[in-house]
Design a protein around this motif. Structure first.
Motif, short mmCIF file in Angstrom:
data_model
loop_
_atom_site.label_atom_id
_atom_site.label_comp_id
_atom_site.label_asym_id
_atom_site.label_seq_id
_atom_site.Cartn_x
_atom_site.Cartn_y
_atom_site.Cartn_z
N MET A 1 54.04 103.94 7.82
CA MET A 1 53.84 103.29 9.10
C MET A 1 53.24 101.90 8.86
O MET A 1 52.33 101.75 8.06
N THR A 2 53.76 100.90 9.56
CA THR A 2 53.24 99.55 9.43
C THR A 2 52.36 99.22 10.63
O THR A 2 52.52 99.78 11.70
N ALA A 3 51.47 98.29 10.40
CA ALA A 3 50.59 97.84 11.49
C ALA A 3 51.42 97.07 12.50
O ALA A 3 52.43 96.46 12.16
N GLY A 4 50.99 97.09 13.75
CA GLY A 4 51.68 96.35 14.79
C GLY A 4 51.39 94.87 14.71
O GLY A 4 50.54 94.40 13.95
N ARG A 5 52.11 94.14 15.51
CA ARG A 5 52.00 92.68 15.54
C ARG A 5 50.70 92.21 16.17
O ARG A 5 50.16 91.18 15.78
N TYR A 6 50.19 92.95 17.16
CA TYR A 6 49.04 92.49 17.94
C TYR A 6 47.79 93.25 17.51
O TYR A 6 47.77 94.48 17.49
N ARG A 7 46.74 92.48 17.18
CA ARG A 7 45.50 93.07 16.68
C ARG A 7 44.38 92.80 17.66
O ARG A 7 44.16 91.67 18.09
N VAL A 8 43.63 93.84 17.98
CA VAL A 8 42.42 93.71 18.78
C VAL A 8 41.24 94.03 17.87
O VAL A 8 41.25 95.04 17.16
N GLY A 23 52.27 97.34 18.48
CA GLY A 23 53.54 96.62 18.47
C GLY A 23 53.84 95.95 19.80
O GLY A 23 54.59 94.99 19.86
N SER A 24 53.24 96.43 20.86
CA SER A 24 53.47 95.91 22.21
C SER A 24 52.28 95.06 22.64
O SER A 24 51.13 95.52 22.60
N GLN A 25 52.56 93.83 23.10
CA GLN A 25 51.48 92.98 23.59
C GLN A 25 50.83 93.59 24.84
O GLN A 25 49.61 93.51 25.00
N ALA A 26 51.63 94.21 25.70
CA ALA A 26 51.08 94.82 26.91
C ALA A 26 50.08 95.93 26.56
O ALA A 26 49.00 96.02 27.15
N THR A 27 50.42 96.75 25.58
CA THR A 27 49.51 97.81 25.15
C THR A 27 48.25 97.23 24.53
O THR A 27 47.14 97.67 24.82
N ALA A 28 48.41 96.20 23.71
CA ALA A 28 47.26 95.56 23.08
C ALA A 28 46.35 94.93 24.13
O ALA A 28 45.12 95.00 24.01
N LEU A 49 41.95 89.27 20.84
CA LEU A 49 43.34 89.71 20.74
C LEU A 49 44.12 88.63 20.01
O LEU A 49 44.12 87.48 20.43
N ALA A 50 44.73 89.00 18.90
CA ALA A 50 45.46 88.04 18.08
C ALA A 50 46.89 88.50 17.83
O ALA A 50 47.18 89.69 17.77
N ASP A 51 47.78 87.52 17.69
CA ASP A 51 49.17 87.76 17.31
C ASP A 51 49.24 87.55 15.80
O ASP A 51 49.10 86.43 15.32
N LEU A 58 45.21 85.04 21.02
CA LEU A 58 45.80 84.99 22.36
C LEU A 58 44.72 84.93 23.43
O LEU A 58 44.88 84.26 24.44
N THR A 59 43.64 85.68 23.23
CA THR A 59 42.53 85.66 24.17
C THR A 59 41.31 86.25 23.47
O THR A 59 41.44 86.98 22.49
N GLU A 60 40.15 85.89 23.99
CA GLU A 60 38.92 86.46 23.46
C GLU A 60 37.90 86.59 24.59
O GLU A 60 37.99 85.89 25.59
N TRP A 61 36.99 87.50 24.39
CA TRP A 61 35.92 87.73 25.36
C TRP A 61 34.62 87.78 24.59
O TRP A 61 34.55 88.41 23.54
N PRO A 62 33.56 87.17 25.05
CA PRO A 62 33.60 86.27 26.19
C PRO A 62 34.37 84.99 25.86
O PRO A 62 34.42 84.57 24.71
#
Length: 65
Positions: A1-8, A23-28, A49-51, A58-62
């Motif tokens: 199994m490979t890691a998905g594209r989007y990392r949190v 693998g899905s940005q919506a899920t991430a 959240l990174a691609d 892509l986004t970060e909090w705060p």
């Protein structure tokens, strides 16, 4: 199994606490929001959240912008 594209990633005071790949940005993005709720009250918490394919945050909090 490979890691998905989007990392949190959740960090506290700069130290990695937890990471996940999807693998899905919506899920991430759902996991990003969920982890803010679960870990956002920790001192020094940051959620990112990174691609991985484009090496882009892509986004970060705060949001520090």
């Amino acid at each position: 199994m490979t890691a998905g594209r989007y990392r949190v990633t959740v960090t506290t005071d700069g130290e990695s606490l937890i990471q996940g790949w999807w693998g899905s940005q919506a899920t991430a993005r759902r996991k990003f929001t969920s982890w803010i709720g679960e870990h956002g009250s920790r001192p020094g918490a940051r959620v990112t959240l990174a691609d991985e394919e484009t090496d882009t945050v892509l986004t970060e909090w705060p949001d520090t912008r």
